[in-house]
Design a protein around this motif. Sequence first.
Motif, PDB file in Angstrom:
ATOM      1  N   ARG A   1      20.946  23.509   0.044  1.00 51.73           N
ATOM      2  CA  ARG A   1      19.953  23.159   1.068  1.00 51.73           C
ATOM      3  C   ARG A   1      20.624  22.783   2.375  1.00 51.73           C
ATOM      4  O   ARG A   1      20.168  23.148   3.459  1.00 51.73           O
ATOM      5  CB  ARG A   1      19.093  21.994   0.582  1.00 51.73           C
ATOM      6  N   MET A   2      21.715  22.040   2.287  1.00 55.67           N
ATOM      7  CA  MET A   2      22.422  21.621   3.492  1.00 55.67           C
ATOM      8  C   MET A   2      22.962  22.826   4.249  1.00 55.67           C
ATOM      9  O   MET A   2      22.945  22.863   5.484  1.00 55.67           O
ATOM     10  CB  MET A   2      23.567  20.687   3.101  1.00 55.67           C
ATOM     11  N   ARG A   3      23.422  23.851   3.538  1.00 52.49           N
ATOM     12  CA  ARG A   3      24.054  25.005   4.167  1.00 52.49           C
ATOM     13  C   ARG A   3      23.067  26.084   4.585  1.00 52.49           C
ATOM     14  O   ARG A   3      23.473  27.118   5.088  1.00 52.49           O
ATOM     15  CB  ARG A   3      25.065  25.621   3.193  1.00 52.49           C
ATOM     16  N   SER A   4      21.790  25.852   4.364  1.00 55.00           N
ATOM     17  CA  SER A   4      20.820  26.913   4.664  1.00 55.00           C
ATOM     18  C   SER A   4      19.620  26.386   5.433  1.00 55.00           C
ATOM     19  O   SER A   4      18.498  26.805   5.192  1.00 55.00           O
ATOM     20  CB  SER A   4      20.350  27.585   3.368  1.00 55.00           C
ATOM     21  N   CYS A   5      19.840  25.427   6.337  1.00 51.72           N
ATOM     22  CA  CYS A   5      18.747  24.935   7.179  1.00 51.72           C
ATOM     23  C   CYS A   5      18.431  25.973   8.255  1.00 51.72           C
ATOM     24  O   CYS A   5      19.260  26.240   9.125  1.00 51.72           O
ATOM     25  CB  CYS A   5      19.135  23.607   7.835  1.00 51.72           C
TER      26      CYS A   5
END
Length: 204
Positions: A37-41
Motif C-alpha cells: 500500500r505504501m508503494r502504490s499510492c
Amino acid sequence: MRLPGVGKTADIAEDGLAGLEHNFITSNVESLVNWARMRSCWPATFGLACCAIEMMATGAAHYDLGRYGMEVFRASPRQADLMIVAGRVSQKMAPVLRQVYDQMMEPKWVISMGVCASSGGMFNNYAIVQGIDQVVPVDVYAPGCPPGPETLMHAIVTLHEKIKSGELLKRRLASDASSAGNPRGAGVIVSQRDGQTASHRIGS
C-alpha cells in the motif's frame, strides 16, 4: 551459529525462527500488505487554488514524485487511493469533494494541503468550508500558504511511513470510537520544510 546474510548471531536450536531478523521471508501478511500500500499510492488530484501550482511542481522533474511510485495522477477516483486537497474548498464544492472521496477505493487516504484546506485560512466567511475535515476524514495536514513542494513531499513521506507501520488505521479506529462512528482520519500534522515561517510567506 552465524546465519549467512542475516547479520546477527542467533541460536536456531534455542530460538527457532524467532532468532531470525525481520525480512521478507519471516514477515507476516499484514506487513507485506502495508508495504504494498505504501508503494502504490496513486493520487486523485483535487487542486482548487494556488496550492495546486505547488502540487504540480512537486510532480515535475525537479522534485520527481515518480521516486515514490506516485507519478501517475489519476483522473478517475476509482483508480486512486490518495486525495490531495490543494486549496480552499467552497460550500458549493464540498459535495463534489465528498462524492469524489466516496468513489475512491478502500483503504484511502487524504492529505490536506495548505492552511485554506485545513482551516479556511484567510477566508473566514460563509462561502468557504472552515476545514475539509468537516467533509472528509483527513490523515495528514501539510501547513503553509502555500506549502512548497518540500512540505508536500514531507507530508507524503510521513503518510507512507504511517501506512507501512499500520498506525493510520489504528488511529482511525480510535477516532471513530471516540466520535460515535463519525470518521475523523488520523490527523497527523507535519512541519514545514520549505523555509516559510508565520512572519514570512511566499509572495508577502
